[in-house]
Design an enzyme around this catalytic site. Structure first.
Site, short mmCIF file in Angstrom:
data_model
loop_
_atom_site.label_atom_id
_atom_site.label_comp_id
_atom_site.label_asym_id
_atom_site.label_seq_id
_atom_site.Cartn_x
_atom_site.Cartn_y
_atom_site.Cartn_z
N ASP A 29 0.84 -1.21 0.00
CA ASP A 29 0.00 0.00 0.00
C ASP A 29 0.87 1.25 0.00
OD1 ASP A 29 -2.29 1.47 0.03
OD2 ASP A 29 -2.85 1.01 2.09
N HIS A 46 2.67 3.45 -9.14
CA HIS A 46 2.55 1.99 -9.35
C HIS A 46 3.81 1.44 -10.04
CE1 HIS A 46 -1.39 2.03 -7.74
NE2 HIS A 46 -1.98 2.62 -8.77
N LEU A 140 11.69 -20.40 -4.67
CA LEU A 140 10.72 -19.50 -4.02
C LEU A 140 9.42 -19.57 -4.80
CD1 LEU A 140 10.17 -16.95 -2.07
CD2 LEU A 140 10.78 -15.58 -4.04
C1 FPP Z 1 -1.77 0.20 -3.39
O1 FPP Z 1 -1.35 1.54 -3.46
C2 FPP Z 1 -1.29 -0.55 -4.52
C3 FPP Z 1 -2.07 -1.19 -5.44
C4 FPP Z 1 -3.54 -1.21 -5.39
C5 FPP Z 1 -1.50 -1.92 -6.57
C6 FPP Z 1 -0.29 -2.75 -6.30
C7 FPP Z 1 0.44 -2.89 -7.58
C8 FPP Z 1 1.78 -2.82 -7.73
C9 FPP Z 1 2.72 -2.73 -6.62
C10 FPP Z 1 2.37 -2.82 -9.09
C11 FPP Z 1 2.27 -4.02 -9.94
C12 FPP Z 1 2.28 -5.33 -9.28
C13 FPP Z 1 2.99 -6.42 -9.66
C14 FPP Z 1 2.78 -7.74 -8.99
C15 FPP Z 1 4.02 -6.34 -10.71
P1 FPP Z 1 -2.44 2.67 -3.55
O2 FPP Z 1 -2.63 3.05 -4.98
O3 FPP Z 1 -3.69 2.25 -2.85
O4 FPP Z 1 -1.74 3.82 -2.76
P2 FPP Z 1 -2.46 5.00 -1.94
O5 FPP Z 1 -3.25 4.34 -0.86
O6 FPP Z 1 -1.28 5.77 -1.43
O7 FPP Z 1 -3.28 5.76 -2.93
#
Ligand code: FPP
Length: 249
Positions: A29, A46, A140
């Site tokens: 997050d 992201h 892994l």
């Molecule tokens: C949360 O941050 C993150 C996500 C909903 C997406 C997670 C995706 C990635 C880390 C990138 C791609 C993944 C892979 C497996 C290659 P948020 O957008 O909710 O952050 P915020 O709460 O600060 O807005």
């Protein structure tokens, strides 16, 4: 007490003693906030998050963790804008294409949980090919949760049990924790030892609710893109310093 309530300590780990977790799950997050702090777009956050995935994967392999489960997209994330969903889908396709060779070379087995077909045939097909190509790897296991929701997963297990009971192949009186655990998508994975959430939020957000019953929980202020190898090692240290009692004393 049943096996599901009091899992055996993992191999090489004595109850209450410092050790490396076999199975770590992470709620990644804070990508959006990381980007906002820098005046960047959410997709840039992201992208930085995807780089942190790469680092975490390497750290997990280096430390001898067996399974790393990552919450990449929850069943609630469909509430985000169409633009952000398209960006995330494109990013996952790009990441998979770029990283598959490394994943194979590093001995990583890819597994999926959640209804990933909802992302459409291109990404779903690419994911399935990657799972197939890496299925014999043993160093892994990387489990990616895509369009995953824990309550949906538990409901599906209950539905399967009800169907089997109606067909007469399961005696309702014998349904216990192990019967449900065996019908979850994680049935073949070791118990979840450590669940980490970054970015200061203190919620499980419908992630591995059943599996986390006895896990250590670690909520960190670090935003996901800043979660580097040092942060990974710190998390392992915190885990090792805790006394796991599995309900005993
Ligand atoms: C949360 O941050 C993150 C996500 C909903 C997406 C997670 C995706 C990635 C880390 C990138 C791609 C993944 C892979 C497996 C290659 P948020 O957008 O909710 O952050 P915020 O709460 O600060 O807005």
């Amino acid at each position: 007490m049943t096996a599901a309530q009091a899992p055996d300590p993992p191999i090489g780990q004595q109850r209450g003693q410092a050790s490396i977790p076999r199975h770590i799950a992470i709620i990644m997050d804070g990508n959006g906030r990381w980007a906002a702090k820098r005046g960047l777009s959410r997709v840039a956050g992201h992208r930085a998050g995807a780089e942190a995935v790469r680092t975490a994967l390497q750290s997990a392999a280096d430390h001898g963790v067996e399974v790393l489960t990552l919450y990449a997209f929850s069943s609630e994330n469909w509430r985000r804008s169409a633009e952000e969903i398209a960006d995330l889908t494109a990013l996952m396709r790009f990441y998979l294409e770029r990283e598959l060779k490394t994943i194979e070379k590093e001995g990583v087995r890819l597994r999926l949980i959640g209804d990933y077909a909802a992302f459409g045939p291109d990404l779903a097909g690419q994911l399935e090919r990657a799972v197939e190509r890496t299925k014999a790897n043993t160093r892994l296991t990387l489990v990616v949760a895509l369009n995953y929701g824990s309550q949906t997963e538990i409901a599906a297990a209950a539905r399967r049990l009800a169907t089997d009971a109606a067909a007469g192949t399961v005696d309702p009186a014998t349904i216990d924790e192990a019967a449900i655990g065996a019908r979850l998508e994680t049935a073949d994975l070791p118990p979840l030892d450590l669940l980490i959430r970054t970015s200061g939020e203190v919620r499980l957000s419908n992630f591995l609710l059943w599996q986390a019953a006895y896990s250590e929980l670690l909520f960190l202020d670090t935003l996901w893109p800043d979660f580097d190898d040092r942060a990974f090692a710190d998390a392992l240290e915190q885990y090792a310093s805790r006394q796991r009692r599995f309900g005993g004393r």
